[in-house]
Design an enzyme around this catalytic site. Structure first.
Site, short mmCIF file in Angstrom:
data_model
loop_
_atom_site.label_atom_id
_atom_site.label_comp_id
_atom_site.label_asym_id
_atom_site.label_seq_id
_atom_site.Cartn_x
_atom_site.Cartn_y
_atom_site.Cartn_z
N GLU A 82 32.69 -49.57 63.23
CA GLU A 82 33.13 -49.11 61.91
C GLU A 82 31.93 -48.88 61.01
OE1 GLU A 82 36.08 -48.32 61.19
OE2 GLU A 82 37.27 -49.24 62.78
N ARG A 92 50.54 -53.20 55.78
CA ARG A 92 51.74 -52.48 56.25
C ARG A 92 52.77 -53.47 56.78
NH1 ARG A 92 53.37 -50.95 61.10
NH2 ARG A 92 51.46 -51.69 62.11
N CYS A 145 41.61 -56.77 59.52
CA CYS A 145 40.30 -56.41 60.08
C CYS A 145 39.35 -55.95 58.98
CB CYS A 145 40.44 -55.33 61.15
SG CYS A 145 41.17 -55.97 62.67
N HIS A 171 36.26 -51.91 66.30
CA HIS A 171 37.66 -51.90 66.73
C HIS A 171 37.73 -51.49 68.21
CE1 HIS A 171 39.81 -51.92 62.67
NE2 HIS A 171 40.52 -52.74 63.42
N1 PCA Z 1 43.72 -55.86 64.32
C1 PCA Z 1 44.25 -55.84 62.98
C2 PCA Z 1 44.13 -57.27 62.49
C3 PCA Z 1 43.85 -58.10 63.68
C4 PCA Z 1 43.53 -57.15 64.75
O1 PCA Z 1 43.13 -57.44 65.87
C5 PCA Z 1 43.56 -54.81 62.08
O2 PCA Z 1 43.07 -53.79 62.60
O3 PCA Z 1 43.51 -54.99 60.86
#
Ligand code: PCA
Length: 209
Positions: A82, A92, A145, A171
């Site tokens: 990111e 959400r 996240c 991610h």
């Molecule tokens: N993904 C979520 C929160 C925890 C995770 O593994 C997110 O992208 O915010």
């Protein structure tokens, strides 16, 4: 204590039995150690605020050179460092403690955004010929996240006691797109690239939308 890298992954959320981010982090740590990188992992709850407090405790206790927080982005088809965290919470779905903040800041009064201090382009380039597609992502969303990512970048930018520690967020796709062992191998390569790259490489990694 000082280590090379602290990785974090998340607990399951949204009704899932596992979270690929933790599965991959858990596998990446021994692989990094085997390759001479002093690595530790912490599992974070999917809870606004609490997750970043847990990560902060680990950062203060372990004093890593790098912090790489990892989360699941179901629906993505690539592993995505990111670029930027934003100072907003907009859930959400409720988090695992039932909280659903809408349009609240992560840190009141703090800047609207904070950039990753990891070399995101070099991390993507490190996977160029690999088995897992990789791309820079321009948004980590507005859920837990991003909350952890923003709080981490804010902490590292504002606490002089933590000066020099670089951090960011990656991610990962769900296991039906890329299985956890492959994601773990990709994380290992990205961590090694981040450790060996101080100034990021100049490669196009933008998007039109
Ligand atoms: N993904 C979520 C929160 C925890 C995770 O593994 C997110 O992208 O915010």
């Amino acid at each position: 204590m000082t280590i090379d890298v602290l990785l974090s992954g998340f607990a399951p959320f949204d009704g899932a039995a596992t979270n690929e981010s933790w599965e991959a982090v858990r596998e990446a740590v021994p692989a990094l150690v085997e390759r001479g990188v002093d690595a530790e992992a912490v599992e974070l709850p999917v809870e606004f605020g609490t997750a970043s407090e847990r990560l902060e405790e680990a950062v203060r206790g372990l004093r890593p050179r790098l912090v790489v927080a990892v989360g699941l982005a179901a629906g993505r088809t690539a592993i995505t460092p990111e670029r930027v965290a934003i100072n907003i919470r907009d859930a959400r779905i409720p988090d695992n403690a039932g909280a659903s903040p809408v349009d609240e800041p992560v840190v009141p009064g703090a800047p609207v955004g904070r950039f990753s201090t990891l070399p995101v382009k070099a991390m993507v380039a490190a996977l160029a010929a690999g088995e897992v597609p990789a791309a820079v992502s321009q948004t980590a969303g507005t859920y837990v996240c991003n909350d952890v990512f923003y709080a981490l970048q804010h902490l590292l930018a504002t606490d002089p006691a933590l000066e020099g520690i670089r951090g960011g967020f990656v991610h990962v796709p769900s296991a039906d797109v890329v299985d956890s062992p492959a994601t773990a191998r990709a994380l290992v390569r990205m961590v090694e690239a981040a450790l060996s790259t101080e100034a990021d490489v100049r490669l196009a990694g933008g998007a039109e939308h």
